[in-house]
Design an enzyme around this catalytic site. Structure first.
Site, PDB file in Angstrom:
ATOM      1  N   PRO A   2      16.152  17.133 -32.948  1.00 17.06           N
ATOM      2  CA  PRO A   2      16.945  15.893 -33.366  1.00 17.06           C
ATOM      3  C   PRO A   2      18.075  16.160 -34.494  1.00 17.06           C
ATOM      4  O   PRO A   2      17.966  16.916 -35.302  1.00 17.06           O
ATOM      5  CB  PRO A   2      15.981  14.874 -33.745  1.00 17.06           C
ATOM      6  N   GLU A   3      19.025  15.254 -34.562  1.00 14.47           N
ATOM      7  CA  GLU A   3      19.913  15.450 -35.791  1.00 14.47           C
ATOM      8  C   GLU A   3      19.322  15.238 -36.950  1.00 14.47           C
ATOM      9  O   GLU A   3      18.351  14.580 -36.939  1.00 14.47           O
ATOM     10  CB  GLU A   3      21.233  14.721 -35.201  1.00 14.47           C
ATOM     11  N   LYS A  55      21.606  26.407 -46.596  1.00 12.56           N
ATOM     12  CA  LYS A  55      22.180  25.624 -45.622  1.00 12.56           C
ATOM     13  C   LYS A  55      22.552  26.434 -44.579  1.00 12.56           C
ATOM     14  O   LYS A  55      23.238  25.788 -43.434  1.00 12.56           O
ATOM     15  CB  LYS A  55      23.139  24.685 -46.231  1.00 12.56           C
TER      16      LYS A  55
END
Ligand code: ZN
Length: 280
Positions: A2-3, A55
């Site tokens: 999922p986002e 990230k």
């Protein structure tokens, strides 16, 4: 996937389906990927490792090719069985890594670039890994300094941070902390110097011993006679996956709790590893 899922979880999920697999098809729709793929094709290479660095999602292919992507706000990686219908349109596709069984698809990823080990090492944007615990010249002082930079964080989470020291996984995390009588939820700034030294020393020792053992399985607890690799791996560890069982040192029931990014399982003995004051 999922986002909004963390990059850390994305790396784990992708690693689970891709690592060790040969790329049967690679597609890219984001410069400069296609031109690099023309010159040094991804197809036919093996996915060696998927990791997160800050990230960034870093995918290592055999023969020194590394794909690095940044999701920003819009991007996401999805995993599909081959033939399964994508939940996003083809127009949003930026890259596809297909194996015999799965397709990993990057949608709307705004930044993607290929590196070699050398250019990645030189890059100032992609964070470096911490000192490698299994490295020949392991920099204990550097690992210690990096560890202490995370004073406000729980030690178990910091041990999994590959920028602090590279190599320790979720099993050894619990084993090392048990060996040093340190509760996994202790904050780093509450550890004594002796505890920090113990953790670094044990982490290295466990990894080294088990690297030599090859596929015999991880061993930290050797009080029992060593058995074959077919035996229950839990029989060779102090606390990992021994929730509810008796501590091998004191007999108290081992506990487990999910902890940190990715809700990783942490195991400990409440008697041998006293709780931090704020948890009492
Ligand atoms: Zn105990």
């Amino acid at each position: 996937m999922p986002e909004g899922d963390t990059i850390y979880r994305a790396a784990r999920a992708l690693g689970h389906v891709l690592e060790g697999k040969v790329v049967t098809r690679f597609e890219a729709a984001l410069a400069p990927l296609p031109s690099v793929d023309d010159g040094t094709p991804v197809e036919g290479r093996t996915v060696e490792k998927v990791e997160s660095r800050g990230k960034w999602l870093v995918i290592h292919f055999s023969d020194d090719l590394i794909l690095v992507t940044h999701m920003r706000m819009s991007g996401s990686w999805h995993i599909y069985r081959v033939g399964e219908r994508w939940r996003r349109s083809r127009g949003e596709m930026r890259a596809v890594i297909a194996t015999t069984d799965y397709e990993a698809v990057a949608f709307n990823v705004p930044v993607a670039k290929f590196y070699t080990a050398r250019t990645l090492e030189r890059s100032s944007t992609i964070p470096k890994l911490g000192p490698d615990l299994l490295g020949a010249e392991f920099a204990s002082d550097e690992a210690k300094a990096r560890l202490l930079e995370h004073g406000d964080e729980e030690i178990a989470n910091v041990l999994l941070n590959q920028r602090v020291m590279a190599g320790l996984g979720n099993v050894y995390k619990s084993e090392v902390l048990f060996a040093c009588s340190v509760h996994p939820f202790r904050r780093v700034n509450t550890l004594t110097g002796a505890e920090v030294d113990c953790i670094l020393e044990r982490a290295r020792r466990f990894l080294e011993a088990n690297a030599k053992d090859g596929d015999a399985g991880m061993v930290t607890y050797t009080g029992l006679r060593r058995t074959t690799r077919a035996a229950d791996p839990g029989a060779r560890l102090w606390v990992y996956r021994r929730q509810g069982k008796e501590c091998r040192r004191c007999g108290t029931a081992i506990r487990m709790r999910r902890q940190g990014p990715g809700a990783r399982s942490s195991y400990w003995c409440p008697e041998c590893q006293p709780e931090p004051v704020e948890m009492r």
